[in-house]
Structures are given as structure tokens and as C-alpha cells.
Design a protein around this motif. Structure first.
Motif, PDB file in Angstrom:
ATOM      1  N   HIS A  82       1.083  -1.150   0.155  1.00  0.00           N
ATOM      2  CA  HIS A  82      -0.146   0.090  -0.001  1.00  0.00           C
ATOM      3  C   HIS A  82       0.648   1.430  -0.022  1.00  0.00           C
ATOM      4  CE1 HIS A  82      -3.438  -2.230   1.570  1.00  0.00           C
ATOM      5  NE2 HIS A  82      -3.544  -2.396   0.464  1.00  0.00           N
ATOM      6  N   GLY A 126       2.002   2.046  -3.282  1.00  0.00           N
ATOM      7  CA  GLY A 126       1.075   2.343  -4.255  1.00  0.00           C
ATOM      8  C   GLY A 126       0.791   1.100  -5.217  1.00  0.00           C
ATOM      9  N   MET A 175      -1.748  -1.629  -6.508  1.00  0.00           N
ATOM     10  CA  MET A 175      -3.200  -1.720  -6.307  1.00  0.00           C
ATOM     11  C   MET A 175      -3.448  -2.843  -6.926  1.00  0.00           C
ATOM     12  SD  MET A 175      -3.920   1.009  -5.229  1.00  0.00           S
ATOM     13  CE  MET A 175      -3.483   2.781  -4.644  1.00  0.00           C
TER      14      MET A 175
END
Length: 193
Positions: free
Chosen positions: A148, A151, A153
Motif C-alpha cells: 500500500h 502504491g 493496487m
């Protein structure tokens, strides 16, 4: 709902792709070293986005199969291929043997697969056995804190770290990391330190 640019309507995905393409073109034009590496990208490596400037990576605690703690800082001084994956991820299953092949072909770099999210140790061991992976470490990011904070996803995502522990490139999706193109790109990055 799309946005109108230059007389056409674009969806969110098209706008994002356009931004990535423009950003990548800008970086390549601004950094001759990146341009040299970019010329080596073929096949799956065309998805590799090279950053113009290295980006700091947050500190995080990773757990091994016995709950021993490890940090990315343990790899400082080496080039790192940091791969975020999960046992339920079908593209990860295809990709993992090529990461092991890359490690065997380029022992001077560290291939660091990190099982992200809820991945039971037994499930990871079974995944590695089924994929024929015998030499890569079992490392876990059970609460996805590192993923997380970087970044990530979706899975798989592979991030290239320089010897200072900074991100210099990222590939979203699976790839053949044991390909000639992947080894040429990594070799050029290592040589261009």
C-alpha cells in the motif's frame, strides 16, 4: 463518463494511458541513461516504466516463513527485483518460475518476492512447489503495508530498486523475467550505476 480533450472523448483509462505515455516520453527525452535502457525493452519489458529520478522506498518489516523479521534495507548495496504477488494470483503463478530463472542467471542481483496480503505459509510453500520454485526466499507482507505504501493496487507488480534502495523502474502485470530483454535491461541498469 469521459472527458473531452483535443476534440475527442476519452475515458479515465485512456487519459491515464496518455499521461503515462507523455510522462515516459518526457523522462526518456530528459535522461539519456534511461533512453539507453529503453532501447533494450522488448516483449514484456515494454511494460517496464523507467523513472527519471530514483524514488525513496518506505521502510517496512517483512516476515519469513518462521515469522522472522526482514527489511528491504537488508538488500542495500545490491540491485533488487522486488516482486509483489499472492498465492491466488494466476499471472503470478506463470511469472514466478521466470523470477527464479532470473536469479539463477544474474546472481549479483537480489530477486525478492513478497507475498502480499493474506497468504498462509503453507499456501506459499504449496505455490512454490507447484511452480517449481526452490531457490527464492519466502517473504510476506501480511497486512499489505509495504504494498500500500508503494502504491501497489493489483498483482503482480515488480519494482526495480537501485543499490541505494530507491525505486528506479516498475512493471505492472506479469512478465518473463528470464527473457533476454529482461536480462539486458537489468544488465544495463547495473552497468550504468
Amino acid at each position: 463518463m469521459g472527458r473531452t480533450f483535443w476534440g475527442g472523448t476519452f475515458g479515465v483509462r485512456q487519459v491515464r494511458k496518455l499521461v503515462v505515455l507523455l510522462y515516459t516520453a518526457f523522462l526518456i527525452g530528459a535522461n539519456p541513461a534511461v533512453a539507453d535502457v529503453s532501447a533494450l525493452r522488448e516483449g514484456d519489458m515494454k511494460k517496464l516504466v523507467l523513472l527519471g529520478e530514483p524514488v525513496a522506498v518506505p521502510e517496512a518489516v517483512l516476515l519469513d516463513a518462521e515469522d522472522g523479521e526482514h527489511a528491504l534495507a537488508d538488500y542495500k548495496g545490491k540491485w533488487v527485483v522486488l516482486n509483489f504477488w499472492a498465492t491466488w494470483c494466476a499471472p503470478c503463478r506463470r511469472e514466478m518460475p521466470s523470477l527464479q530463472g532470473l536469479q539463477a542467471a544474474m546472481p549479483g542481483i537480489a530477486v525478492v518476492p513478497v507475498a502480499t496480503g493474506r497468504n498462509a505459509v503453507e499456501g506459499i510453500r504449496r505455490f512454490f512447489k507447484d511452480a517449481g520454485v526452490t531457490t527464492l526466499p519466502i517473504l510476506r507482507d501480511p497486512q499489505s503495508k509495504l504494498a500500500h505504501s508503494m502504491g501497489v493496487m493489483g498483482l503482480p507488480v515488480t519494482v526495480i530498486l537501485n543499490p541505494e534502495g530507491q525505486e528506479v523502474a516498475r512493471l505492472i502485470g506479469d512478465a518473463d523475467w528470464n527473457s533476454d530483454s529482461a536480462k539486458a535491461v537489468l544488465g544495463a541498469l547495473v552497468a550504468g550505476q
